[in-house]
Scaffold this active site. Structure first.
Site, PDB file in Angstrom:
ATOM      1  N   GLU A   1      89.595  -7.627  35.306  1.00 53.84           N
ATOM      2  CA  GLU A   1      89.827  -6.657  36.381  1.00 53.84           C
ATOM      3  C   GLU A   1      89.526  -5.219  35.954  1.00 53.84           C
ATOM      4  OE1 GLU A   1      93.777  -7.349  37.947  1.00 53.84           O
ATOM      5  OE2 GLU A   1      93.064  -9.000  39.169  1.00 53.84           O
TER       6      GLU A   1
ATOM      7  N   GLU B   1      91.705 -16.385  39.815  1.00 54.29           N
ATOM      8  CA  GLU B   1      93.165 -16.403  39.847  1.00 54.29           C
ATOM      9  C   GLU B   1      93.576 -16.579  41.308  1.00 54.29           C
ATOM     10  OE1 GLU B   1      94.841 -12.868  38.047  1.00 54.29           O
ATOM     11  OE2 GLU B   1      93.478 -12.967  36.347  1.00 54.29           O
TER      12      GLU B   1
HETATM   13  C1  GLA Z   1      95.892  -9.803  37.824  1.00 49.82           C
HETATM   14  C2  GLA Z   1      95.470 -10.042  36.408  1.00 49.82           C
HETATM   15  C3  GLA Z   1      96.304 -11.050  35.699  1.00 49.82           C
HETATM   16  C4  GLA Z   1      97.739 -10.905  36.061  1.00 49.82           C
HETATM   17  C5  GLA Z   1      97.925 -10.995  37.534  1.00 49.82           C
HETATM   18  C6  GLA Z   1      99.370 -10.884  37.954  1.00 49.82           C
HETATM   19  O1  GLA Z   1      95.183 -10.399  38.794  1.00 49.82           O
HETATM   20  O2  GLA Z   1      94.122 -10.371  36.272  1.00 49.82           O
HETATM   21  O3  GLA Z   1      96.135 -10.869  34.322  1.00 49.82           O
HETATM   22  O4  GLA Z   1      98.176  -9.679  35.597  1.00 49.82           O
HETATM   23  O5  GLA Z   1      97.220  -9.943  38.135  1.00 49.82           O
HETATM   24  O6  GLA Z   1      99.902  -9.605  37.756  1.00 49.82           O
END
Ligand code: GLA
Ligand code: ZN
Length: 666
Positions: A143, A300
Site C-alpha cells: 500500500e 486482502e
Molecule cells: C491494509 C494493509 C494490511 C493491514 C490491513 C488492516 O490493507 O495492507 O497490512 O494493515 O490494512 O489494517
C-alpha cells in the site's frame, strides 16, 4: 486455476502450529497465500545477514498441502536498524514534523540509503526464491502512499523539475512566480509546499504532488527491475487501495506491473454504517480493473471486523461470500482474505481474520470454506472472464491533486461527483469502466468526464475525437479550467472543450451548501416524473454558441438562463452540465444518456440486487448479488443455468438475503 487464499504471517506463530494452519487452509480450499511483506526484521536481522530458513520451512509445509505463495518485498516496514542507519530517512509530514519510529511506512521514498537497503533485501529474496516451486509471484512493498516533505525530497524535487522544465525561466513562467515576487534564480531556492509556507503557488503544489507520485513509481520500478531480471518466471504486482485513495497517480503506478491487486475492506471500524452500499464497493473494483484495463486480484479481502484501537462491525453471515462474488463479478481473478489468524500482539490486535485469536475455526472460517469448495468447482469457468462495459467514466489524477490544492468550493468533492454519476449507472446495472483521460475511448457508447479541471491538449483532443466519431460525452462545470501547469486558461470556459460543447461560460456563481437552485429541464425523454432537479454548489451561467439549452435556472439573478446544454458535434453529442447537481438531476441525466447511447442494462432488478455481466469467451455470465437484508425477486427473461447449483432457472427467481447466483445461458 482460481487463486483462493489468505494473507499469512507464520512468523507471528510458533512453528508447531504451522502444520495445523496449512491443514486448515487446505481444508478451506486455499491454494495461495501471501507471505513476508512485513518480515524484514526476520529476513535480514542485521545488515547483509539473511535468514531464509524460517520462510523456507513455512513454504515447504504449505507446499506439501498444495499451497503456493506470493512473497511481499518487506520494504513497507523497516526494522529499527535500517532507520538507525539513516536518521534522515524518516518521512517529514506536510506540517514539517519528522516522523519517529513506532508504526510502519515511516520512510521517505526518495532517500538514497533507504532505496539501497530496499534493493538489497529485494535482490537477496529474489535470488533465494527465483526457482522455488512454491513461489509464483511478488507483491512490491505494501500500500504505497503518504507524501514526504523532507530536505532530501526537496533536493530531488528540484532535480525532477530540472528534468521536466530544463530551465528556471521555464519554471518561473509555468508557475507565474512573478506573483508575490517568487521568481527563482537558483534551483536550490525552490521550496516544497510545507504548511509552514502557507497557501502555496498552485503550479508548484501540483508539480510537487506529481513528483511525489512519481517518487513511488520510481521506487517501485527499482524493485520491479530486480525481480524481472532475477525471477523472470514470476508475476509482479502491488496492493493498491482502490478508488478512494488519492495521493498517487494509480494509472502510472500500475504501468510497470503485470496486474493490479487491491485491498477491499467494506466494513471499516471508522465507517460505522449498518449496510454497506453496494455501489461503494463496485466503483472501487471497477477503478482497479480500469488501471490496466485488465482483471485484478483482491490481495486482502475483509474476513472479520476491522479495527486497530476500536473494533468495527463484523461481517454479517453471508457477507464475506457476497463481497467475494461481487469482486469476482467486477473482474477479480483471485481472492485472498486478510488475515489468516487474528494476531495476539502488535498494533493490529483487533483486525480480525479468518480465525480468531485462539486459532479456532468458527463461523467465518466455515463461510470461507464454503466459498473455497464452490470455487474449486466453478473457479475455472470464472478466471479470465472479461468485463465489457459500454460506458466509461474518466478519472484524472492531475485533476484530483489540483482539487486537493484548491477545492474550489469547500463542500465540492471530485471523487464524490464521479461517484454520484457512477451510482446512477450502478443502480441501472449498467457496467462502467473507469479510464484515464487519454485512454482509447473508441469502444464506448458514452463517456462521462466530470469536472476535468486540469485539461491538457492530448486529453482534450482525445475527447473531441471521441465525440466527432459519434460518441456521447457528458461533462460538467469546472472542466477545462486549468492547463497542465495549474494556471487558469486564457480563454472562455470550458476552455479546450468549449467548441465540442458548443458553449461558453458567461459567468459563474457558488452557492452555500444548504442552498440549491431549481432547474427547468427540457431534455428529450425527461424522466423526473414531477420531481424537481436542483443545481448545487456551483452554477455556470451558459451562453450556447452552437448548443441547444436543455436546462435553465429557476432562481437567483440568473433565473431563465442556461444551466445545461446539448451540442451536436461531428457525429456525436456533448452534454455540458454547468453545475454540481443533486441525485434527481444525475438520475435524469443518466436516464437520458443510456437511452441516447443505447446502452443496455445487465438486467432490471429491485433495489439492493446488483446484476453484473462478464464474458468467458462468447459465453455470457450474469452475476446476481442480493445485498439486501431480505429476500428479493428478480425476473429472468430467458431460462439460464445457475453455475453454483447446476440447476436451470427461469422466470421469477427469489434471492435470499446476501444470496449470489452466477447464471449462464441454457
Ligand atoms: C491494509 C494493509 C494490511 C493491514 C490491513 C488492516 O490493507 O495492507 O497490512 O494493515 O490494512 O489494517
Ligand atoms: Zn523525503
Amino acid at each position: 486455476m482460481f487463486r483462493f487464499g489468505v494473507d499469512y504471517y507464520p512468523e507471528h506463530w510458533p512453528r508447531e502450529r504451522w502444520e495445523m494452519d496449512a491443514r486448515l487452509m487446505q481444508e478451506a480450499g486455499v491454494n495461495t497465500v501471501r507471505l513476508a511483506e512485513f518480515a524484514w526484521s526476520y529476513l535480514e536481522p542485521r545488515p547483509d545477514h539473511f535468514d531464509f530458513e524460517w520462510l523456507d520451512r513455512a513454504l515447504e509445509i504449505l507446499y506439501a498441502h498444495g499451497i503456493q505463495a506470493i512473497l511481499g518485498t518487506p520494504t513497507a516496514s523497516p526494522p529499527p536498524w535500517v532507520m538507525a542507519m539513516y536518521p534522515d530517512a524518516y518521512r517529514v509530514l506536510a506540517s514539517g514534523q519528522r516522523q519517529t519510529y513506532g508504526n510502519r511506512r515511516e520512510y521517505c521514498p526518495t532517500h538514497p540509503g533507504y532505496r539501497e537497503r530496499s534493493r538489497i533485501i529485494t535482490q537477496a529474496m529474489a535470488e533465494h526464491y527465483a526457482n522455488h516451486p512454491a513461489v509464483i509471484g511478488w507483491q512490491i512493498d505494501n500500500e504505497f502512499g503518504d507524501r514526504c516533505y523532507c530536505p532530501i525530497c526537496r533536493a530531488n524535487f528540484q532535480a525532477w523539475l530540472q528534468e521536466k522544465y530544463g530551465s528556471l525561466d521555464a519554471v518561473n513562467a509555468a508557475w507565474g512566480t512573478i506573483f508575490w515576487s517568487h521568481v527563482y534564480t537558483e534551483w536550490s531556492q525552490i521550496p516544497v509546499p510545507l504548511e509552514t509556507g502557507g497557501v502555496p503557488n498552485p503550479g508548484l503544489a501540483l508539480d510537487y504532488d506529481r513528483f511525489m507520485s512519481d517518487a513511488y513509481v520510481r521506487f517501485q520500478r527499482e524493485q520491479v527491475d530486480i525481480l524481472r531480471r532475477t525471477c523472470p518466471n514470476h508475476f509482479i504486482t502491488h496492493n493498491f487501495m482502490g478508488f478512494h485513495y488519492d495521493r498517487i497517480n494509480y494509472f502510472d503506478l500500475a504501468r510497470d506491473l503485470d496486474f493490479v491487486a487491491w485491498d477491499n475492506y467494506p466494513r471499516l471500524a471508522w465507517r460505522r454504517v449498518m449496510d454497506v452500499p453496494p455501489a461503494s464497493r463496485a466503483i472501487e473494483h471497477d477503478t482497479m480493473r480500469g488501471l490496466k484495463g485488465k482483471n485484478f486480484w483482491v490481495m486482502e479481502e475483509q474476513s472479520g471486523s476491522g479495527g486497530w484501537q476500536t473494533v468495527g462491525m463484523t461481517p454479517r453471515p453471508g457477507e464475506i461470500r457476497l463481497w467475494t462474488y461481487q469482486a469476482i463479478a467486477h473482474g477479480a481473478d483471485a481472492i485472498l482474505y486478510f488475515r489468516w489468524r487474528t494476531n495476539r500482539f502488535g498494533t493490529e490486535q483487533y483486525w480480525h481474520g479468518v480465525l480468531d485469536h485462539d486459532g479456532r475455526p468458527r463461523r467465518r472460517y466455515r463461510e470461507i470454506q464454503g466459498i473455497g469448495a464452490e470455487l474449486q468447482r466453478i473457479g475455472d469457468q470464472l478466471v479470465g472472464a472479461e468485463s465489457r462495459p459500454q460506458v466509461a467514466i474518466v478519472l484524472c489524477y492531475d485533476t484530483r491533486f489540483a482539487f486537493q490544492i484548491q477545492p474550489n468550493h469547500p463542500d465540492f468533492s471530485y471523487p464524490g461527483l464521479l461517484a454520484s454519476y457512477y451510482n446512477a449507472l450502478h443502480r441501472r446495472n449498467v457496467g462502467v469502466d473507469i479510464v484515464s483521460p487519454t485512454a482509447d475511448l473508441s469502444r464506448y457508447k458514452a463517456v462521462i468526464a466530470p469536472a476535468l479541471y486540469v485539461l491538457g491538449q492530448e486529453a482534450a483532443d482525445n475527447l473531441q475525437r471521441y465525440v466527432e466519431n459519434g460518441g456521447i460525452l457528458l461533462t460538467t462545470a469546472r472542466t477545462g479550467v486549468k492547463d497542465e501547469t495549474n494556471a487558469v486558461v486564457n480563454m472562455p470556459l470550458p476552455g479546450l472543450l468549449a467548441e465540442v460543447c458548443g458553449v461558453e461560460v458567461d459567468e459563474y456563481d457558488t452557492l452555500p451548501t444548504e442552498v440549491s437552485v431549481p432547474l427547468e429541464l427540457t431534455l428529450p425523454n425527461d424522466t423526473t416524473a414531477g420531481e424537481v432537479a436542483h443545481a448545487r454548489l456551483w452554477c455556470d451561467v451558459l451562453i450556447p454558441t452552437t448548443a441547444e439549452i436543455v436546462a435553465r435556472y429557476r432562481d437567483q439573478y440568473y433565473a431563465g438562463r442556461a444551466a445545461i446544454t446539448l451540442n451536436r458535434f461531428g457525429r456525436g453529442q456533448a452534454l455540458y452540465v454547468g453545475t454540481v447537481g443533486d441525485a434527481v438531476l444525475h438520475e435524469t441525466l443518466i436516464d437520458w444518456l443510456v437511452q441516447a447511447a443505447g446502452v443496455p442494462s445487465a438486467l432490471t432488478t429491485p433495489d439492493g440486487v446488483e446484476a453484473v455481466e462478464r464474458w468467458k469467451d462468447e459465453q455470457r455470465l450474469l452475476f446476481l448479488l442480493n445485498h439486501a437484508n431480505d429476500t428479493r425477486d428478480v425476473i429472468l427473461p430467458t431460462s439460464m443455468i445457475d453455475l453454483l447449483t447446476d440447476r436451470t432457472v427461469e422466470g421469477r427467481v427469489t434471492l435470499e438475503p446476501k444470496a449470489v447466483m452466477i447464471l449462464r445461458g441454457a
